[in-house]
Structure formats: C-alpha cells, structure tokens
Design a protein around this motif. Structure first.
Motif, short mmCIF file in Angstrom:
data_model
loop_
_atom_site.label_atom_id
_atom_site.label_comp_id
_atom_site.label_asym_id
_atom_site.label_seq_id
_atom_site.Cartn_x
_atom_site.Cartn_y
_atom_site.Cartn_z
N CYS A 324 39.49 -39.31 4.72
CA CYS A 324 38.62 -38.39 3.98
C CYS A 324 37.35 -38.15 4.79
O CYS A 324 36.49 -39.03 4.87
CB CYS A 324 38.26 -38.96 2.61
N PRO A 325 37.21 -36.99 5.43
CA PRO A 325 36.00 -36.72 6.23
C PRO A 325 34.79 -36.42 5.35
O PRO A 325 34.92 -36.17 4.14
CB PRO A 325 36.40 -35.49 7.06
N THR A 326 33.64 -36.45 5.95
CA THR A 326 32.39 -36.17 5.23
C THR A 326 31.78 -34.87 5.75
O THR A 326 32.00 -34.47 6.88
CB THR A 326 31.39 -37.32 5.42
N TYR A 327 31.01 -34.23 4.88
CA TYR A 327 30.30 -33.00 5.23
C TYR A 327 28.93 -33.03 4.59
O TYR A 327 28.81 -33.20 3.36
CB TYR A 327 31.10 -31.78 4.76
N LYS A 328 27.90 -32.94 5.42
CA LYS A 328 26.50 -33.04 4.98
C LYS A 328 26.23 -34.37 4.28
O LYS A 328 25.54 -34.43 3.25
CB LYS A 328 26.14 -31.88 4.06
N GLY A 329 26.83 -35.42 4.81
CA GLY A 329 26.59 -36.76 4.28
C GLY A 329 27.39 -37.11 3.05
O GLY A 329 27.26 -38.23 2.53
N LYS A 330 28.24 -36.21 2.56
CA LYS A 330 29.04 -36.47 1.36
C LYS A 330 30.52 -36.34 1.70
O LYS A 330 30.91 -35.46 2.47
CB LYS A 330 28.67 -35.48 0.25
N PRO A 331 31.36 -37.20 1.11
CA PRO A 331 32.80 -37.08 1.38
C PRO A 331 33.38 -35.83 0.71
O PRO A 331 32.97 -35.44 -0.38
CB PRO A 331 33.38 -38.36 0.77
N LEU A 332 34.33 -35.23 1.40
CA LEU A 332 34.99 -34.05 0.84
C LEU A 332 35.90 -34.47 -0.31
O LEU A 332 36.44 -35.58 -0.33
CB LEU A 332 35.80 -33.35 1.93
N PRO A 333 36.10 -33.58 -1.29
CA PRO A 333 36.92 -33.96 -2.47
C PRO A 333 38.41 -34.04 -2.18
O PRO A 333 39.17 -34.41 -3.07
CB PRO A 333 36.62 -32.82 -3.46
N LYS A 334 38.82 -33.73 -0.98
CA LYS A 334 40.25 -33.68 -0.67
C LYS A 334 40.58 -34.74 0.38
O LYS A 334 39.81 -34.97 1.31
CB LYS A 334 40.61 -32.28 -0.16
N MET A 335 41.75 -35.37 0.22
CA MET A 335 42.22 -36.34 1.20
C MET A 335 43.13 -35.65 2.22
O MET A 335 43.98 -34.84 1.86
CB MET A 335 42.99 -37.46 0.50
#
Length: 486
Positions: A324-335
């Motif tokens: 699960c990658p992160t974007y702007k310091g938050k994890p993306l909702p998709k695996m």
C-alpha cells in the motif's frame, strides 16, 4: 573448343556506358513526386480534418481566403514529405499538382508559417488538441470491437538539446545541456500520440503526468473497455495512482528501489520465487535454421584480461507481495501488488568471480495471475522508445524550429498528428503490419512516387505510375478511404 568460347564470352568484362545527356527545360505540368500525399488528403476527408480544425482553432484575425486548417494541413503534408524545418515548405510551393489536388492557389510561405505558429497561446493550443481529439474519435469509430477492448497508455519524456542562446523557456537539464524537456503520453495498441506538453529543460520527469492523464483518460475510456497506465520508475507516483483510480484505470508502473522494499523482498520464502522465463523472438524462417557455432565474446575476454569489472545476467526469479503506497504522507485507500524481479548477476573483476543480487519492483493492480505475462506486459512499455525515436528522426518532432516555447509545441503537436495519420492509414487502408515501419521505409513505399493530377468534369483525377512497387496497395488504400476508381 565451344565450351572454352562460351566461358570467355560469359566472363567477358561488361563496361558501364555513361551516355552524354541533352538537357531541356520543360513547361510546368501536373506531375508531382509526392503522390502519396493523396493518401493523406483522403484520410483528412475521412476524419473531417477541416471541420474539426475550423470549429476549434481561432487564431487568425483576418482570413483572406486562408483559414487555420489550410496552414496546418500544409505543415502536416510537408512533414509527411520528409521536412525537418519550416523552410522546407518551399518544397510544395512550386508543386502545381499538389495545389491542384487540394484546390488551392498557393501554399503557405515559411515566414508566414512561422508567424502563424507564434500566434498560438496556451488556450489556442488546447483548442487545437480538442480538434485533434475530434479527428481521433472519427478514426476510432472505424476500428473493430476487438481492437477497442484494451488500451495501454505509456508515459515518457525526452530531453531535447538546443543550439541557440535565445530560445524562450529553455533551461539546463540534469545532463547539463541547454534544452527543452517535453512530456508525452501514447497509445501502444495503435502506435499514436495522445498528448504532449513542452517544458523547460530543468523540469523533472513525471511532474506533468497527472495533468496529461486527467486530459487523456476520459475520452479514451469512452471508446475502450479497459485502460492501463504504464511508465517507468519516474511515474511511480501517488498522483498517477490517484488519477488512474478515479477513472477506473489499471496501473503498471515501475517503483523506485528502497531499502524497506529490498528487506521485504529478501524475507520472501524460497517456495514463492518462480523462475522468470524470457520469451524468445520468433524465427522468420519457415524451416528450422541450421545451428551455428557461436563466436567468441571479445568484449568479455578483453574486459577480464585487463581487470575491468564485467557483469553478466545469469538468472531471474519473480515473486510478489501486497503493498500500500502513500501519497502526501497518507496511505492510499487501495491495496496494490508489488511484483519483484530478482536478478542474479555474475561479476568478474580483479577479485575473481562472484555473484550479486539486484531487485526491480513493479507496482500494479492488474488481475493477471501469471507473473511471467505481467513482466512481459510491463516491459513492452519500452516500445515507446521506438515511437520517440521515430518522432525525432522520422517527422522531426523535437527540432524546436522557432524561438518560443508554445510555437515549438505547435510544431511538435502537428508532427505528432502526422505520426497519428500514419497509424490511421495503416489501420484503415494499408494494413496493420505496417504500423511499426520506420518513416524512411514508409515514405519510400507510399509517399515518394510519381503521380499526375488532372481536373475534368468538376472532379480531381489522380493517375498512378503502375511501375511503382506499391502501386496496387496505394490504389486499394485510396479506394478504402473513399476515393473513386475507374
């Protein structure tokens, strides 16, 4: 005795006879050396080039018998003929047959074309690209349902060094050259460019990827059932994943190697690794070729003799784990699925022979379970390098002939349209096997041939040279594009 005489006659030296020529100056007539431009003319009618350009592009303040579509089509035609700069428009200015084919009295002068391109602003360029999307839809309507099941959007960029000191928008790239750095997106299945944007040389790859996808994905989703976005590690970004997820598009992008990913890859059990099998290129021979003795690898021999470090790939394994990658310091909702390629490399140096292991990572959400097929699909993105090379050397898309950033983007956009027209000609008239032809081969087969243009009974007649090697294919292609035949 007879055999000896026959042998002497057969081996007699044949001298090349260069006769003296008598030169005569003939009157202008209706012959052209660029007979293949008739194919471009018919395709333009098929995709309604004039209507889409005139509806969207509004650059000229005064139109004295010429519109935006006239200037752009002359530029498109001369690029098909092999132009590499604006001055090459003079090739068509004295071509009476070309002007008779289009029904015009004159062709745009190079200085006028330069002034026309410099009139474009960012809004005008977006209008031009909307007109191109209209033509693209007209061409896609002609594709079969089978060809519209899957679309692969490839993202890439290219550094274009320039040799002038007063080019607007140019800057120093990471390579140290004073250059532009355009970013582009292409459709792999049809070999056409979808969008391009010109940038300064100091821009990084991928910073305009989300902008290009936001403009490209909605119209592509209208005509194709499934869409996948591909790119190298520069496009393994959170904004690319977010835009793709918002438009229900798959992703298959390279991911930067990080220590945490290497640790996760090393913790994968041995049972989960499978040997990666590279697909061999098919042989063009109908019969089984004879086995040949392999030649010695002189490069490797000299490298090892002189103590240089020589590396050779021995084996590859592939495995996967959820990520699960992160974007702007938050994890993306998709695996997502993280595909790992483990490479065993044989290293020969001063310290002897030893093996080292490297890891490559690919992030994807494709449902395909066969990892070998996934890897092959991801690596097919490298074919876009051939498309970029043909854009550079085939239609001179990256020549940057003017001194302004947007004017150079206009040149680049029309060159990309020429590449798209070539793909449409192959898909709709000349045969799909010619999509990957280089421009040089395509021009020699379908552009450079003598033809005569006449007008009679309010109709334009094209007389083909039957001695040309592709005369039958050209005639058939013109008929498929709507031309009449006698």
């Amino acid at each position: 005795m007879k055999d000896t005489k026959f042998y002497r006659q057969r081996n007699k030296k044949v001298q090349l006879k260069l006769h003296k020529l008598n030169v005569h100056q003939d009157k202008p007539h209706d012959m052209t050396a660029y007979g293949g431009l008739a194919l471009v003319h018919q395709l333009a009618r098929k995709v309604q080039f004039t209507r889409h350009i005139n509806e969207h592009v509004n650059v000229l303040k005064i139109r004295q018998g010429y519109g935006e579509s006239d200037h752009l089509f002359h530029l498109l035609s001369v690029l098909f003929a092999g132009a590499s700069c604006v001055e090459d428009l003079s090739q068509l200015q004295d071509d009476i047959a070309y002007k008779k084919l289009l029904g015009v009295k004159s062709v745009t002068d190079p200085t006028t074309m330069g002034d026309f391109m410099r009139r474009f602003e960012r809004g005008d360029l977006n209008d031009l690209k909307r007109g191109m999307w209209g033509m693209r839809r007209e061409a896609w309507k002609k594709l079969s349902r089978k060809k519209r099941r899957w679309a692969s959007l490839d993202l890439d960029s290219k550094i274009c060094p320039i040799y002038g000191n007063k080019k607007e928008g140019a800057d120093f790239s990471y390579q140290g050259s004073f250059s532009y750095h355009p970013e582009m997106v292409s459709l792999a299945e049809t070999g056409e460019w979808l969008d391009v944007i010109n940038r300064s040389g100091n821009k990084t790859s991928g910073d305009k990827a989300a902008y290009l996808l936001r403009r490209t994905l909605p119209p592509v989703k209208e005509y194709f059932d499934s869409v996948c976005v591909r790119g190298d590690t520069k496009y393994g970004r959170g904004d690319v994943l977010t835009i793709s997820a918002d438009h229900d598009a798959y992703v298959c992008v390279g991911w930067k190697t990080a220590p945490i990913l290497v640790t996760l890859a090393e913790n994968i059990s041995r049972k989960e690794w499978t040997l990666l099998e590279r697909k061999k290129k098919p042989s063009h021979c109908m019969t089984k070729p004879k086995s040949r003795k392999k030649k010695r690898n002189l490069r490797r021999m000299k490298a090892r003799k002189r103590g240089y470090t020589d590396k050779r790939l021995k084996k590859e394994w592939v495995a996967e784990f959820p990520y699960c990658p992160t974007y702007k310091g938050k994890p993306l909702p998709k695996m997502y699925r993280m595909i790992v390629v483990r490479k065993q490399i044989e290293v020969a140096g001063k310290t002897g022979l030893f093996d080292e292991y490297r890891y490559r990572f690919i992030l994807t959400d494709l449902p395909e379970r066969d990892l070998n097929k996934l890897i092959r699909y991801a690596y097919k993105r490298s074919n876009q390098e051939n498309l970029i090379e043909q854009g550079k050397n085939g239609v001179s898309a990256f020549k940057m002939p003017t001194g302004q950033l947007l004017a150079n983007e206009v040149w680049m956009t029309v060159a990309m349209l020429a590449q798209n027209f070539k793909s449409y000609l192959c898909l709709l008239a000349l045969g799909e096997d010619k999509i990957n032809w280089e421009w040089k081969r395509f021009r020699f087969n379908f552009m450079y041939f003598v033809a005569r243009v006449t007008k009679a009974g309010r109709q334009v007649h094209l007389w083909l040279d039957p001695g040309h090697l592709s005369a039958a294919k050209i005639r058939r292609g013109l008929i498929l594009l709507g031309a009449g035949s006698t």
